[in-house]
Write an enzyme that holds these catalytic residues in place. Sequence first.
Site, PDB file in Angstrom:
ATOM      1  N   HIS A 122      53.592  44.093  35.766  1.00 41.75           N
ATOM      2  CA  HIS A 122      52.345  44.654  35.233  1.00 41.75           C
ATOM      3  C   HIS A 122      51.146  44.377  36.142  1.00 41.75           C
ATOM      4  CE1 HIS A 122      54.272  45.893  31.610  1.00 41.75           C
ATOM      5  NE2 HIS A 122      54.539  44.656  31.198  1.00 41.75           N
ATOM      6  N   ASP A 159      63.235  46.828  32.667  1.00 36.49           N
ATOM      7  CA  ASP A 159      62.479  46.128  31.629  1.00 36.49           C
ATOM      8  C   ASP A 159      62.080  47.132  30.547  1.00 36.49           C
ATOM      9  OD1 ASP A 159      60.695  43.315  31.485  1.00 36.49           O
ATOM     10  OD2 ASP A 159      59.761  45.002  30.445  1.00 36.49           O
ATOM     11  N   HIS A 161      59.352  47.423  29.045  1.00 35.23           N
ATOM     12  CA  HIS A 161      57.987  47.878  29.275  1.00 35.23           C
ATOM     13  C   HIS A 161      57.892  48.583  30.628  1.00 35.23           C
ATOM     14  CE1 HIS A 161      57.692  44.253  26.678  1.00 35.23           C
ATOM     15  NE2 HIS A 161      56.827  44.994  26.028  1.00 35.23           N
ATOM     16  N   ASP A 246      64.321  42.477  27.879  1.00 31.60           N
ATOM     17  CA  ASP A 246      63.688  42.676  26.583  1.00 31.60           C
ATOM     18  C   ASP A 246      64.048  44.005  25.937  1.00 31.60           C
ATOM     19  OD1 ASP A 246      62.294  43.748  28.707  1.00 31.60           O
ATOM     20  OD2 ASP A 246      60.379  42.844  28.196  1.00 31.60           O
TER      21      ASP A 246
END
Length: 337
Positions: A122, A159, A161, A246
């Site tokens: 991120h 991931d 996200h 995740d």
Amino acid sequence: MRFAVSDTCLAHDPGDRHPESPDRIRAIKRGLAKRHGVDYREGPPADRADAERVHDGDYLDEIQSFCADGGGQWDPDTVAVTETWDAALAAAGLAVWAANHALDGHQDRQTPFSIGRPPGHHATADEAMGFCFLNNAAVAAGAALEREDVDHVAILDWDVHHGNGTQDIFYDRDDVSYFSVHEEGLYPGTGDFDETGAGDGEGYTVNVPLAAGGGDPDYEAVFEDVFAPAMAAFDPDLLLVSAGFDAHRHDPISRMHVSTDGFGMLTDRVRSMADDVDAAVGFVLEGGYGLDTLSDGIGMVHEIFDGLTPIEPDGDPTDATRDAIDTARDAHPDVWS
């Protein structure tokens, strides 16, 4: 596999209630202690030159000073302490080690996996967010491109996200391609199909947002029908996996349904993609916040490279996933022309 770890990464502690905890690394190491053939290395931390290939110098000064002053709440999700700067450099350095180790010919049972934290995908060129300070995979890709034997790096991000920072850093470049499969609508809200790159980088970003609830058959279809042909078209010298766990069905902060066996299947597909283009492959830890599912997922990646045959998923992808695959392919007509 060969795993890179550093005790320095344990010193970054955003607090007992924060999901991105030092216990993540402790759980991974406990889980790997039960596996056969685990080998640990400790690579050197990244230096300023490594970080500045992908991050703005003023931003690096700002985050270093913020940590030196004791840290605090950088944003509502992202917490730093005094030790965070050194931990971030250590995590980025482990990712650089993984890239170089892969490119030096260490594959199969010696395939590298960097277990560093804080995570990175991120972090943009000039901003920390989403638990991330330095973009570990991006730092590793930048270092790899300094080598004479590397012209193109692919980063495949599974991931749950979207890795907005990695996408942003390389969005207008044609020497790095970015692939992401992620839960639609989840933080940070980026990663739509039409985000395909700009300028020289047009077409080198491939996003496949999936509806919540997607599981092993959905991810397999994305890898087979979107990522594999696009990877063949881009023909990278190095494939780095931004490996978050995740998307696991039991992770506490997502709604996807990938199983532990599913991560084994994805690992096998990554290996096949890399083999098809003769690319080196390395793994860089991102998210994963259920301690048992995180350690089991990484253990499964290790077992695949140690010779375990992956279990193929039962069932078919959903209609929503099929629509997503068609939309992703339509966004990249040059690959499927």
